[in-house]
Design an enzyme around this catalytic site. Sequence first.
Site, short mmCIF file in Angstrom:
data_model
loop_
_atom_site.label_atom_id
_atom_site.label_comp_id
_atom_site.label_asym_id
_atom_site.label_seq_id
_atom_site.Cartn_x
_atom_site.Cartn_y
_atom_site.Cartn_z
N VAL A 63 0.98 -1.57 0.10
CA VAL A 63 0.25 -0.22 0.42
C VAL A 63 1.22 1.32 0.29
O VAL A 63 1.61 1.35 0.90
CB VAL A 63 -0.83 -0.19 1.24
N GLY A 108 4.43 4.31 3.20
CA GLY A 108 4.09 3.02 2.36
C GLY A 108 4.25 1.61 3.79
O GLY A 108 4.64 1.56 4.43
N LYS A 109 4.25 0.72 3.01
CA LYS A 109 3.90 -0.59 3.88
C LYS A 109 3.33 -1.71 2.85
O LYS A 109 2.77 -1.75 2.03
CB LYS A 109 2.89 -1.07 5.31
N GLY A 110 3.78 -2.99 2.95
CA GLY A 110 4.09 -4.61 2.31
C GLY A 110 3.63 -5.30 3.02
O GLY A 110 5.03 -5.32 4.67
N ASP A 149 10.98 -5.48 7.98
CA ASP A 149 10.04 -5.83 9.34
C ASP A 149 10.46 -6.89 9.95
O ASP A 149 10.97 -7.63 9.59
CB ASP A 149 8.50 -5.16 8.55
#
Length: 420
Positions: A63, A108-110, A149
């Site tokens: 995202v 952002g993050k995934g 992460d």
Amino acid sequence: MREELLRNPVFAMAATQFDGVADFLELNDELRERCKWPKRLITVTVPIRHDDGSTKVYFGHRVQHHLTRGPVKGGLRYHPNVDLGEVAALAMWMNWKCALMDLPYGGGKGGIACDPRAMSMTELEHLTRRFTMEMIPFIGEDIDVMAPDMGTNEQTMAWMVDTYSTHAGRLIPGIVTGKPLTLQGSAGRTQATGHGVAFLACRALNKLGVTLTSATAIVQGFGNVGSHAAYGLSNSGVKITGISDVSGAIWNAKGIDTRKLRDHVAAHGTIKGFPEAELIDPAEMLCQPCDILIPAATDMVITGDNAPHLKCKVLAEAANGPTTPEADEVINRRGDIFVIPDVLCNAGGVTVSYFEWVQNLQRFQWTEREVLTKLETMLENAFTRVLHFAERHKLPHRMAAQALAIKTVADVKSQRGLFP
């Protein structure tokens, strides 16, 4: 899609926080809508062949909340419970975090829904490389820069660098951060988030007039962030009385030697069985008397049920979204807990990731001392701004931090206008 996101409890919590701040800022409907919803929600299938010859298809998400202020920045996690709503919430929080720290990034993050502990190194490599290939149209040094992460590490980032660089035909180290030093990673990146948590927790105690050498702390989570926060506090003279991980929690009122615990975890993979502490219920540990409570594991652990029973002076949010809106209401009514909100408290990681990105673009390396000194300077500036804003407007620290961040993004969106 909006309803689907809001059905996720983590995204619903992030949206509730945003709505409260937007009301305070009196954002008009256009800016409110443009700031709240992510720019891109990307889901890809990631088929890989396992060591036993079987093929399995995993689902990966990314995202990109906003690119208004620059490329998006944020981690990539491997965990069985990863879903699009959670990833969208984390991207939103990362957007505010970058704006608060005045970094030229959006959020952002995934994540990939998988269990990395049940996969071999070969399978993890195949998963990472295939996901990177699927994401190539949407990532780049000036578009989207990922980082480690939960469930990922510098080896994951090395595979991503190699995959992307092989596709481009040249080494592009700035495609990710959190890389090994041998691949132009940054000194200080591994301990950055935990170091920042410890630094800000100590600053909060200074504000409250509590002497560090007489202070105690409880750390929920002994992964990369929690462990380095514990080391940093111990080095400052703070006594760590309670620590937990996925296996349970340990307690020693006289203090836990974090270096010995680190060696124990390296040997056994868990804090369980550490001989110099006794077992304690993890939920009970959160409510034990201490000066600093650090939730450094998962989201939504400080709730409306346990918030009335907290006995800490400082709540340092090392995890993303550890405190629910119901708990916030309780804490705000109490008025006796100094909250360092997540968008500030754990911003050390993305700040040093920014330093790594800048070093990659410049092809110039900084020393660890330079990195950590620059980090502390930026955290101190943000800490001071949040406290002044909160005092001036009579706001809780979380709303003050998010208001500063959201206003920054909203102002830039307003200045850039809306493309027809």
